[in-house]
Design an enzyme around this catalytic site. Structure first.
Site, short mmCIF file in Angstrom:
data_model
loop_
_atom_site.label_atom_id
_atom_site.label_comp_id
_atom_site.label_asym_id
_atom_site.label_seq_id
_atom_site.Cartn_x
_atom_site.Cartn_y
_atom_site.Cartn_z
N SER A 42 0.83 -1.20 0.00
CA SER A 42 0.00 0.00 0.00
C SER A 42 0.86 1.25 0.00
CB SER A 42 -0.88 0.01 1.25
OG SER A 42 -1.47 1.27 1.46
N GLU B 89 0.37 3.54 1.82
CA GLU B 89 0.46 3.95 3.22
C GLU B 89 1.82 3.62 3.83
OE1 GLU B 89 -1.74 5.33 5.59
OE2 GLU B 89 -3.05 5.94 3.95
N TYR C 185 -1.89 0.72 10.26
CA TYR C 185 -2.08 0.03 8.99
C TYR C 185 -0.82 0.12 8.13
CZ TYR C 185 -4.02 -0.96 4.33
OH TYR C 185 -4.25 -1.47 3.08
#
Length: 327
Positions: free
Chosen positions: A124, A126, A148
């Site tokens: 991701s 992220e 996350y």
């Protein structure tokens, strides 16, 4: 290399879209689920009859070994993880277990059953948190900020570690925000699409959002699952950024959605500072997918305005179906 594929997270947006793609490519598709298979009838729709669902626990290596032996896949796509990033602060332990430990358990299960299985790990954007450079490439150093993002960073590194240590064919797709009509309404683009549809039908009157100047690199999930598949068809394993390379503001996204129903968003949308994410808001997340374009021949095909029109039209159809069913 059409054959058998196993998908974790098959009941989510990416899982359903990937399953459809693989079925169209001639694969036999199996999906790992944690609940009774009947519980997935709504999320998978017509796909449910075409997919073999196998109950297993991503945190239990032995159950994953059993699932692999039962389905004998040539490819495994690990998409299972909590995907609504803000909620990871409410459930940091659960997030770490599924996003980080779960990926490791699957890698260990593959290593025991058949190390030749090709493995895709859903990474991701992220992992970059507040990035040190923009746009980001596969070489950009991770600096995650959320539970996350931290858990996904662990999974990203452990996947490449298994590739180096054991010679396994493992790939990570560093996917940026990607949306479709299958997204839950918790996610901003679907929330906006649903509101535009509802307002156009007279069901709702106003949409209240946070910071309209916040920016993201948004793409169409159908394009992105195609990149996942292409990674496992390539001769050599590797990691790839999957992104449009374009940054758009929330205001632009909202304008696209309301344009799809010929409304001026300014008449219906209000920004409330109480909904601003403050320090939790990430900035400058824009991906450079040059490697995926060059090596895999991949490119996004759906523009943001086309994506939002697709999502708004799907929500209009849902709302009209619900109204007809109720009348």
């Amino acid at each position: 290399m059409a054959g058998r594929a196993l998908i974790t997270g098959v009941g989510g947006q990416d899982g359903a879209l990937l399953a459809r793609l693989l079925l169209d490519q001639g694969y036999e598709v199996a999906g790992i689920v944690r609940r009774e298979p009947a519980a997935y009838a709504e999320s998978l729709g017509e796909l449910r009859a075409a997919i073999e669902l196998v109950e297993a626990d991503l945190l239990d290596r032995d159950s994953l070994v059993a699932a692999l032996r039962a389905t004998r896949p040539a490819e495994v796509y690990n998409l299972a993880a909590p995907s609504f990033v803000p909620r990871s602060w409410d459930e940091p332990i659960l997030t770490a277990e599924f996003a980080a430990v779960g990926a490791t358990a699957m890698l260990e299960a593959i290593r025991e059953v058949d190390p030749s299985i090709r493995f895709y790990q859903a990474s991701s954007s992220e992992i970059f948190g507040e990035p040190r450079e923009t746009p980001q490439t596969e070489e950009t150093a991770p600096s995650p900020l959320t539970p996350y993002g931290v858990a996904k960073t662990y999974a990203h590194f452990i996947t490449s570690s298994y590739r180096r240590r054991y010679g396994m064919f493992t790939c990570c797709g560093i996917l940026y925000n990607h949306e479709s009509p299958l997204r839950p309404v918790d996610f901003l683009p679907r929330k906006v699409a649903h509101a535009a549809a509802a307002i156009s039908l007279g069901v709702e009157r106003e949409l209240v959002l946070g910071d309209l100047s916040a920016r993201r690199d948004w793409g169409y999930a159908g394009d992105y699952v195609r990149a996942m598949w292409l990674m496992l068809q390539h001769d050599e394993p590797g990691d790839y950024v999957v992104a449009t390379g374009e940054s758009h503001s929330v205001e632009e996204l909202v304008a696209c959605a309301f344009d799809a129903v010929s409304l001026d968003w300014r008449d219906h949308v209000r920004s409330d500072p109480a909904l601003y994410r403050g320090s939790a808001e990430l900035h400058d997340l824009v991906g450079d997918a040059s490697k995926a374009r060059r090596v895999l021949g991949w490119a996004p095909e759906v523009r943001l305005d086309e994506l939002m029109r697709m999502m708004v039209e799907a929500d209009r159809a849902r709302l009209q179906d619900a109204e007809n069913a109720a009348s």
